[in-house]
Motif scaffolding. Structure first.
Motif, PDB file in Angstrom:
ATOM      1  N   PRO A  76      40.427  42.516  58.024  1.00  0.00           N
ATOM      2  CA  PRO A  76      41.114  43.159  56.902  1.00  0.00           C
ATOM      3  C   PRO A  76      41.494  42.102  55.865  1.00  0.00           C
ATOM      4  CG  PRO A  76      42.614  42.933  58.776  1.00  0.00           C
ATOM      5  CD  PRO A  76      41.280  42.405  59.228  1.00  0.00           C
ATOM      6  N   ILE A  77      41.279  42.432  54.586  1.00  0.00           N
ATOM      7  CA  ILE A  77      41.746  41.560  53.504  1.00  0.00           C
ATOM      8  C   ILE A  77      43.134  42.054  53.103  1.00  0.00           C
ATOM      9  CG2 ILE A  77      41.325  40.685  51.175  1.00  0.00           C
ATOM     10  CD1 ILE A  77      38.347  41.188  51.558  1.00  0.00           C
ATOM     11  N   LEU A  78      44.146  41.167  53.281  1.00  0.00           N
ATOM     12  CA  LEU A  78      45.523  41.529  52.921  1.00  0.00           C
ATOM     13  C   LEU A  78      45.614  41.740  51.415  1.00  0.00           C
ATOM     14  CD1 LEU A  78      47.540  38.928  55.044  1.00  0.00           C
ATOM     15  CD2 LEU A  78      46.905  41.258  55.659  1.00  0.00           C
ATOM     16  N   PRO A 132      39.989  48.496  50.835  1.00  0.00           N
ATOM     17  CA  PRO A 132      39.700  49.764  50.151  1.00  0.00           C
ATOM     18  C   PRO A 132      38.891  49.597  48.866  1.00  0.00           C
ATOM     19  CG  PRO A 132      42.034  49.620  50.705  1.00  0.00           C
ATOM     20  CD  PRO A 132      41.431  48.278  51.011  1.00  0.00           C
ATOM     21  N   MET A 133      39.107  48.472  48.140  1.00  0.00           N
ATOM     22  CA  MET A 133      38.545  48.378  46.798  1.00  0.00           C
ATOM     23  C   MET A 133      37.586  47.190  46.658  1.00  0.00           C
ATOM     24  SD  MET A 133      40.336  50.903  45.921  1.00  0.00           S
ATOM     25  CE  MET A 133      40.048  51.224  44.201  1.00  0.00           C
ATOM     26  N   LEU A 134      36.375  47.464  46.166  1.00  0.00           N
ATOM     27  CA  LEU A 134      35.436  46.403  45.794  1.00  0.00           C
ATOM     28  C   LEU A 134      35.303  46.498  44.274  1.00  0.00           C
ATOM     29  CD1 LEU A 134      33.341  44.236  46.720  1.00  0.00           C
ATOM     30  CD2 LEU A 134      31.665  46.080  46.849  1.00  0.00           C
ATOM     31  N   ALA A 135      36.053  45.660  43.558  1.00  0.00           N
ATOM     32  CA  ALA A 135      36.113  45.787  42.090  1.00  0.00           C
ATOM     33  C   ALA A 135      35.169  44.763  41.445  1.00  0.00           C
ATOM     34  CB  ALA A 135      37.553  45.644  41.627  1.00  0.00           C
ATOM     35  N   THR A 136      35.668  43.561  41.114  1.00  0.00           N
ATOM     36  CA  THR A 136      34.743  42.541  40.597  1.00  0.00           C
ATOM     37  C   THR A 136      33.913  41.943  41.724  1.00  0.00           C
ATOM     38  OG1 THR A 136      36.251  40.665  40.936  1.00  0.00           O
ATOM     39  CG2 THR A 136      36.451  41.859  38.841  1.00  0.00           C
ATOM     40  N   GLY A 138      35.100  39.573  43.647  1.00  0.00           N
ATOM     41  CA  GLY A 138      35.563  38.215  43.883  1.00  0.00           C
ATOM     42  C   GLY A 138      36.235  38.043  45.248  1.00  0.00           C
ATOM     43  N   SER A 139      37.119  38.973  45.604  1.00  0.00           N
ATOM     44  CA  SER A 139      37.835  38.864  46.884  1.00  0.00           C
ATOM     45  C   SER A 139      36.867  38.986  48.060  1.00  0.00           C
ATOM     46  CB  SER A 139      38.907  39.958  46.990  1.00  0.00           C
ATOM     47  OG  SER A 139      39.785  39.879  45.886  1.00  0.00           O
ATOM     48  N   MET A 140      35.921  39.901  47.932  1.00  0.00           N
ATOM     49  CA  MET A 140      34.974  40.112  49.035  1.00  0.00           C
ATOM     50  C   MET A 140      34.057  38.905  49.217  1.00  0.00           C
ATOM     51  SD  MET A 140      34.204  42.098  51.445  1.00  0.00           S
ATOM     52  CE  MET A 140      35.132  43.593  51.067  1.00  0.00           C
ATOM     53  N   GLY A 199      43.380  53.593  41.619  1.00  0.00           N
ATOM     54  CA  GLY A 199      44.567  52.844  41.176  1.00  0.00           C
ATOM     55  C   GLY A 199      44.738  51.620  42.065  1.00  0.00           C
ATOM     56  N   ASP A 200      45.979  51.138  42.158  1.00  0.00           N
ATOM     57  CA  ASP A 200      46.241  49.945  42.965  1.00  0.00           C
ATOM     58  C   ASP A 200      46.436  50.344  44.429  1.00  0.00           C
ATOM     59  OD1 ASP A 200      47.496  47.701  44.292  1.00  0.00           O
ATOM     60  OD2 ASP A 200      47.697  46.837  42.286  1.00  0.00           O
ATOM     61  N   ALA A 201      45.401  50.116  45.209  1.00  0.00           N
ATOM     62  CA  ALA A 201      45.410  50.603  46.595  1.00  0.00           C
ATOM     63  C   ALA A 201      46.503  49.930  47.419  1.00  0.00           C
ATOM     64  CB  ALA A 201      44.043  50.375  47.225  1.00  0.00           C
TER      65      ALA A 201
HETATM   66  O1  LIG Z   1      36.968  42.925  43.840  1.00  0.00           O
HETATM   67  P1  LIG Z   1      38.183  42.251  43.270  1.00  0.00           P
HETATM   68  O2  LIG Z   1      38.132  42.181  41.766  1.00  0.00           O
HETATM   69  O3  LIG Z   1      38.457  40.932  43.906  1.00  0.00           O
HETATM   70  O4  LIG Z   1      39.424  43.210  43.538  1.00  0.00           O
HETATM   71  C1  LIG Z   1      39.619  43.839  44.749  1.00  0.00           C
HETATM   72  C2  LIG Z   1      40.829  43.307  45.444  1.00  0.00           C
HETATM   73  O5  LIG Z   1      42.008  43.670  44.716  1.00  0.00           O
HETATM   74  C3  LIG Z   1      42.906  44.368  45.582  1.00  0.00           C
HETATM   75  O6  LIG Z   1      43.789  43.521  46.204  1.00  0.00           O
HETATM   76  P2  LIG Z   1      45.061  42.909  45.417  1.00  0.00           P
HETATM   77  O7  LIG Z   1      44.683  41.631  44.767  1.00  0.00           O
HETATM   78  O8  LIG Z   1      45.638  43.956  44.534  1.00  0.00           O
HETATM   79  O9  LIG Z   1      46.030  42.548  46.593  1.00  0.00           O
HETATM   80  P3  LIG Z   1      46.905  43.534  47.508  1.00  0.00           P
HETATM   81  O10 LIG Z   1      45.955  44.151  48.496  1.00  0.00           O
HETATM   82  O11 LIG Z   1      47.889  42.623  48.134  1.00  0.00           O
HETATM   83  O12 LIG Z   1      47.541  44.564  46.629  1.00  0.00           O
HETATM   84  C4  LIG Z   1      41.962  45.004  46.587  1.00  0.00           C
HETATM   85  O13 LIG Z   1      42.611  45.425  47.759  1.00  0.00           O
HETATM   86  C5  LIG Z   1      40.936  43.926  46.801  1.00  0.00           C
HETATM   87  O14 LIG Z   1      41.324  42.972  47.769  1.00  0.00           O
END
Ligand SMILES: O=P(O)(O)OC[C@H]1O[C@H](OP(=O)(O)OP(=O)(O)O)[C@H](O)[C@@H]1O
Ligand SMILES: O=c1cc[nH]c(=O)[nH]1
Ligand SMILES: [Mg+2]
Length: 209
Positions: A76-78, A132-136, A138-140, A199-201
């Motif tokens: 899991p990504i926190l 939950p979210m794959l946006a840009t 970068g995190s993944m 929104g902000d998951a």
């Molecule tokens: O694809 P990206 O552009 O990297 O964005 C996606 C990331 O953004 C959110 O986390 P966030 O940074 O909001 O942290 P959180 O889970 O602590 O709210 C989400 O849960 C992903 O980890």
């Protein structure tokens, strides 16, 4: 094919409910867990089986198909990835958990690492990364980089909603990684949020902001 958009009616129904603007923390959390479970079912379709003999009810030895015992770690990504964890461990109860902490810098949208704790034997494990979210993306990609650097040979990604930009970024860096998602949404807005998205998951799962 490396992107699997799951159009099962239960998946689409639950995702539809999550998109409602006024959704409560309780409902959002419950639906995230339920969707994680359904997507895990899809993402584990190719796990290997092996035949084993067991004592059946009649006293005969019978052959049954059991999982070959490939070691799995769920990542899991926190924070928001924690909202999917119970759903995944419901189906893979013996999996080890590795945790990665990243948040997105709101200006640059670059991931900022703040925590990591991996299981041992990563070089023998299938890693299933959940967020939950794959946006840009970068995190993944940062998470996949950490796993790869520790020798992880096989990685899969489960997200609830993916943006085309994020899918592209993961595919460019890791073309071999399979992505499972309930939806591929339209685009990112000027702040890097997925539209229509959720929104902000993280905030919705943790009840913050
Ligand atoms: O694809 P990206 O552009 O990297 O964005 C996606 C990331 O953004 C959110 O986390 P966030 O940074 O909001 O942290 P959180 O889970 O602590 O709210 C989400 O849960 C992903 O980890
Ligand atoms: O749409 C988005 C993008 C990043 N993080 C979220 O929680 N939602
Ligand atoms: Mg967040």
């Amino acid at each position: 094919m490396s992107v699997h958009a799951i159009d099962h009616p239960l998946v689409q129904h639950k995702l539809g409910l999550m998109r409602e603007a006024g959704i409560s923390t309780k409902s959002f959390r419950e639906l995230a867990g339920e969707l994680a479970k359904l997507l895990t079912y899809e993402a584990t379709q190719d796990l290997e089986l092996q035949t084993q003999e067991i004592d059946g009810w009649s006293g005969d030895k019978i052959p049954v198909q059991l999982l070959k015992g490939k070691k799995v770690t769920i990542v899991p990504i926190l924070r928001a990835g924690l909202g999917m964890l119970d759903g995944v461990t419901d189906l893979i109860p013996s999996a080890r958990i590795s945790v990665v902490g990243l948040y997105r810098n709101e200006e640059t949208l670059e991931p900022v690492p703040y925590f990591e704790k991996f299981t041992n034997d990563l070089d023998e494990r299938l890693a299933i990364v959940i967020d939950p979210m794959l946006a840009t993306g970068g995190s993944m990609v940062a998470t996949l980089d950490m796993l790869k650097a520790r020798g992880c040979p096989l990685m899969k990604v489960i997200v609830l909603v993916a943006a085309p930009e994020g899918i592209r970024r993961v595919q460019e860096a890791y073309p071999e990684v399979e992505i499972y998602t309930a939806a591929i949404d339209e685009r990112l807005d000027e702040n890097g949020y997925i539209v229509p998205g959720l929104g902000d998951a993280g905030d919705k799962i943790f009840g913050t902001r």
